[in-house]
Design a protein around this motif. Structure first.
Motif, PDB file in Angstrom:
ATOM      1  N   ASP A  83     -12.370  -6.193  30.818  1.00 20.26           N
ATOM      2  CA  ASP A  83     -11.230  -5.838  30.312  1.00 20.26           C
ATOM      3  C   ASP A  83     -11.319  -4.263  29.577  1.00 20.26           C
ATOM      4  O   ASP A  83     -12.118  -4.124  28.983  1.00 20.26           O
ATOM      5  CB  ASP A  83     -10.582  -6.566  29.122  1.00 20.26           C
ATOM      6  CG  ASP A  83     -10.276  -8.122  29.891  1.00 20.26           C
ATOM      7  OD1 ASP A  83     -10.577  -8.091  31.243  1.00 20.26           O
ATOM      8  OD2 ASP A  83      -9.685  -9.155  29.058  1.00 20.26           O
ATOM      9  N   ALA A  84     -10.103  -3.637  29.878  1.00 16.48           N
ATOM     10  CA  ALA A  84     -10.056  -2.301  29.110  1.00 16.48           C
ATOM     11  C   ALA A  84      -8.540  -1.677  28.884  1.00 16.48           C
ATOM     12  O   ALA A  84      -7.917  -2.336  29.780  1.00 16.48           O
ATOM     13  CB  ALA A  84     -10.779  -1.116  30.225  1.00 16.48           C
ATOM     14  N   ALA A  85      -8.389  -0.984  27.785  1.00 12.79           N
ATOM     15  CA  ALA A  85      -7.080  -0.348  27.840  1.00 12.79           C
ATOM     16  C   ALA A  85      -6.974   0.682  28.806  1.00 12.79           C
ATOM     17  O   ALA A  85      -7.973   1.334  29.264  1.00 12.79           O
ATOM     18  CB  ALA A  85      -7.222   0.256  26.320  1.00 12.79           C
ATOM     19  N   VAL A  86      -5.571   1.177  28.778  1.00 10.93           N
ATOM     20  CA  VAL A  86      -5.391   2.048  29.849  1.00 10.93           C
ATOM     21  C   VAL A  86      -6.180   3.153  29.412  1.00 10.93           C
ATOM     22  O   VAL A  86      -6.533   4.118  30.197  1.00 10.93           O
ATOM     23  CB  VAL A  86      -3.980   2.272  29.532  1.00 10.93           C
ATOM     24  CG1 VAL A  86      -3.320   3.595  30.457  1.00 10.93           C
ATOM     25  CG2 VAL A  86      -2.976   1.122  30.183  1.00 10.93           C
ATOM     26  N   LEU A  87      -6.112   3.760  28.299  1.00 13.45           N
ATOM     27  CA  LEU A  87      -7.004   5.012  27.645  1.00 13.45           C
ATOM     28  C   LEU A  87      -8.386   5.111  28.346  1.00 13.45           C
ATOM     29  O   LEU A  87      -8.894   6.026  28.933  1.00 13.45           O
ATOM     30  CB  LEU A  87      -6.743   5.334  26.174  1.00 13.45           C
ATOM     31  CG  LEU A  87      -5.324   5.680  25.794  1.00 13.45           C
ATOM     32  CD1 LEU A  87      -5.501   5.634  24.035  1.00 13.45           C
ATOM     33  CD2 LEU A  87      -4.967   7.028  26.282  1.00 13.45           C
ATOM     34  N   GLU A  88      -9.028   3.701  28.109  1.00 10.62           N
ATOM     35  CA  GLU A  88     -10.518   3.837  28.474  1.00 10.62           C
ATOM     36  C   GLU A  88     -10.424   3.962  30.083  1.00 10.62           C
ATOM     37  O   GLU A  88     -11.442   4.642  30.679  1.00 10.62           O
ATOM     38  CB  GLU A  88     -10.970   2.329  28.222  1.00 10.62           C
ATOM     39  CG  GLU A  88     -11.102   2.141  26.714  1.00 10.62           C
ATOM     40  CD  GLU A  88     -11.527   0.786  26.553  1.00 10.62           C
ATOM     41  OE1 GLU A  88     -12.757   0.442  26.893  1.00 10.62           O
ATOM     42  OE2 GLU A  88     -10.827  -0.015  26.124  1.00 10.62           O
ATOM     43  N   LEU A  89      -9.470   3.306  30.767  1.00  8.62           N
ATOM     44  CA  LEU A  89      -9.586   3.593  32.337  1.00  8.62           C
ATOM     45  C   LEU A  89      -9.384   4.896  32.606  1.00  8.62           C
ATOM     46  O   LEU A  89      -9.661   5.356  33.721  1.00  8.62           O
ATOM     47  CB  LEU A  89      -8.417   2.468  32.791  1.00  8.62           C
ATOM     48  CG  LEU A  89      -8.802   1.050  32.480  1.00  8.62           C
ATOM     49  CD1 LEU A  89      -7.732   0.216  33.215  1.00  8.62           C
ATOM     50  CD2 LEU A  89     -10.109   0.765  33.434  1.00  8.62           C
ATOM     51  N   ALA A  90      -8.427   5.671  31.965  1.00 10.25           N
ATOM     52  CA  ALA A  90      -7.794   6.821  32.268  1.00 10.25           C
ATOM     53  C   ALA A  90      -9.010   8.020  32.114  1.00 10.25           C
ATOM     54  O   ALA A  90      -8.994   9.183  32.700  1.00 10.25           O
ATOM     55  CB  ALA A  90      -6.592   7.234  31.448  1.00 10.25           C
ATOM     56  N   GLU A  91      -9.935   7.651  31.148  1.00 15.08           N
ATOM     57  CA  GLU A  91     -10.928   8.604  30.470  1.00 15.08           C
ATOM     58  C   GLU A  91     -11.499   9.560  31.465  1.00 15.08           C
ATOM     59  O   GLU A  91     -11.684  10.638  31.506  1.00 15.08           O
ATOM     60  CB  GLU A  91     -11.751   7.936  29.399  1.00 15.08           C
ATOM     61  CG  GLU A  91     -12.524   8.890  28.966  1.00 15.08           C
ATOM     62  CD  GLU A  91     -13.797   8.019  27.882  1.00 15.08           C
ATOM     63  OE1 GLU A  91     -14.711   8.045  28.121  1.00 15.08           O
ATOM     64  OE2 GLU A  91     -13.184   7.519  26.992  1.00 15.08           O
ATOM     65  N   PRO A  92     -12.174   9.001  32.564  1.00 14.82           N
ATOM     66  CA  PRO A  92     -13.137   9.673  33.843  1.00 14.82           C
ATOM     67  C   PRO A  92     -12.175  10.344  34.506  1.00 14.82           C
ATOM     68  O   PRO A  92     -12.601  11.176  35.311  1.00 14.82           O
ATOM     69  CB  PRO A  92     -13.782   8.686  34.409  1.00 14.82           C
ATOM     70  CG  PRO A  92     -13.135   7.412  34.247  1.00 14.82           C
ATOM     71  CD  PRO A  92     -12.175   7.520  32.948  1.00 14.82           C
ATOM     72  N   PHE A  93     -10.782  10.227  34.633  1.00 17.63           N
ATOM     73  CA  PHE A  93     -10.056  10.957  35.551  1.00 17.63           C
ATOM     74  C   PHE A  93      -9.247  12.149  34.760  1.00 17.63           C
ATOM     75  O   PHE A  93      -8.735  12.101  33.763  1.00 17.63           O
ATOM     76  CB  PHE A  93      -9.074  10.064  36.386  1.00 17.63           C
ATOM     77  CG  PHE A  93      -9.695   8.858  36.909  1.00 17.63           C
ATOM     78  CD1 PHE A  93     -10.197   8.950  38.167  1.00 17.63           C
ATOM     79  CD2 PHE A  93      -9.673   7.612  36.007  1.00 17.63           C
ATOM     80  CE1 PHE A  93     -10.997   7.863  38.529  1.00 17.63           C
ATOM     81  CE2 PHE A  93     -10.251   6.624  36.796  1.00 17.63           C
ATOM     82  CZ  PHE A  93     -10.971   6.551  38.136  1.00 17.63           C
ATOM     83  N   ASP A  94      -8.940  13.238  35.540  1.00 14.69           N
ATOM     84  CA  ASP A  94      -8.363  14.387  35.397  1.00 14.69           C
ATOM     85  C   ASP A  94      -7.009  14.462  35.684  1.00 14.69           C
ATOM     86  O   ASP A  94      -6.368  15.280  36.572  1.00 14.69           O
ATOM     87  CB  ASP A  94      -9.168  15.528  35.994  1.00 14.69           C
ATOM     88  CG  ASP A  94      -8.511  17.040  35.117  1.00 14.69           C
ATOM     89  OD1 ASP A  94      -7.956  17.174  34.090  1.00 14.69           O
ATOM     90  OD2 ASP A  94      -8.542  17.879  35.823  1.00 14.69           O
ATOM     91  N   ILE A  95      -6.355  13.062  35.555  1.00 14.18           N
ATOM     92  CA  ILE A  95      -4.609  13.225  35.805  1.00 14.18           C
ATOM     93  C   ILE A  95      -4.014  12.579  34.372  1.00 14.18           C
ATOM     94  O   ILE A  95      -4.582  12.017  33.416  1.00 14.18           O
ATOM     95  CB  ILE A  95      -4.517  12.234  36.912  1.00 14.18           C
ATOM     96  CG1 ILE A  95      -4.988  10.740  36.826  1.00 14.18           C
ATOM     97  CG2 ILE A  95      -4.890  12.767  38.275  1.00 14.18           C
ATOM     98  CD1 ILE A  95      -4.754   9.780  37.989  1.00 14.18           C
ATOM     99  N   SER A  96      -2.930  12.630  34.548  1.00 12.87           N
ATOM    100  CA  SER A  96      -1.901  12.280  33.389  1.00 12.87           C
ATOM    101  C   SER A  96      -1.872  10.945  33.104  1.00 12.87           C
ATOM    102  O   SER A  96      -2.170   9.947  34.100  1.00 12.87           O
ATOM    103  CB  SER A  96      -0.575  12.884  33.337  1.00 12.87           C
ATOM    104  OG  SER A  96       0.039  12.141  34.382  1.00 12.87           O
ATOM    105  N   LEU A  97      -1.401  10.684  31.743  1.00 15.83           N
ATOM    106  CA  LEU A  97      -1.394   8.986  31.392  1.00 15.83           C
ATOM    107  C   LEU A  97      -0.417   8.412  32.318  1.00 15.83           C
ATOM    108  O   LEU A  97      -0.507   7.248  32.715  1.00 15.83           O
ATOM    109  CB  LEU A  97      -1.228   8.720  30.083  1.00 15.83           C
ATOM    110  CG  LEU A  97      -2.592   8.875  29.153  1.00 15.83           C
ATOM    111  CD1 LEU A  97      -2.345   8.644  27.788  1.00 15.83           C
ATOM    112  CD2 LEU A  97      -3.307   7.903  29.682  1.00 15.83           C
ATOM    113  N   PRO A  98       0.874   9.097  32.583  1.00 16.94           N
ATOM    114  CA  PRO A  98       1.864   8.451  33.165  1.00 16.94           C
ATOM    115  C   PRO A  98       1.363   8.366  34.787  1.00 16.94           C
ATOM    116  O   PRO A  98       1.790   7.115  35.281  1.00 16.94           O
ATOM    117  CB  PRO A  98       2.998   9.589  33.401  1.00 16.94           C
ATOM    118  CG  PRO A  98       2.724  10.302  31.973  1.00 16.94           C
ATOM    119  CD  PRO A  98       1.234  10.404  31.721  1.00 16.94           C
ATOM    120  N   ALA A  99       0.502   9.153  35.229  1.00 16.23           N
ATOM    121  CA  ALA A  99       0.011   8.809  36.815  1.00 16.23           C
ATOM    122  C   ALA A  99      -0.873   7.810  36.695  1.00 16.23           C
ATOM    123  O   ALA A  99      -0.824   6.818  37.531  1.00 16.23           O
ATOM    124  CB  ALA A  99      -0.633  10.136  37.095  1.00 16.23           C
TER     125      ALA A  99
END
Length: 93
Positions: free
Chosen positions: A9-25
């Protein structure tokens, strides 16, 4: 999905970390995965942890394998048919 499979399990911020796209995306991507039944999201205080739904992946894997076998059988029949046409063509020469 690979991150969830590898480390749980992971929070959205953790999942978003390696990507260079916005949180809404990222959120849109997660909503698609959630609506497909591949992940689930819960609410814990201020975070929305995501969890991989392994049983859904097993269903997808089963469907893919069934479909692969069906297509392989079709291609085998096509190969046999083409070989018979080539054989007929060669024998009529």
């Amino acid at each position: 999905m690979a991150r969830l499979a590898a480390r749980g399990d992971a929070a959205v911020l953790e999942l978003a970390e390696p990507f260079d796209i916005s949180l809404p995306a990222i959120s849109k991507h997660l909503k698609v995965l959630e609506s497909a039944g591949l992940i689930s999201r819960s609410r814990q205080a201020q975070t929305r942890p995501c969890r991989l739904r392994v049983e859904a992946l097993a269903e997808v894997s089963h469907w893919v394998e069934h479909t692969r076998q069906a297509w392989e059988a079709r291609f085998d029949r096509l190969e046999t048919y083409v070989a018979s046409l080539q054989s007929q063509n060669n024998s009529s020469r």
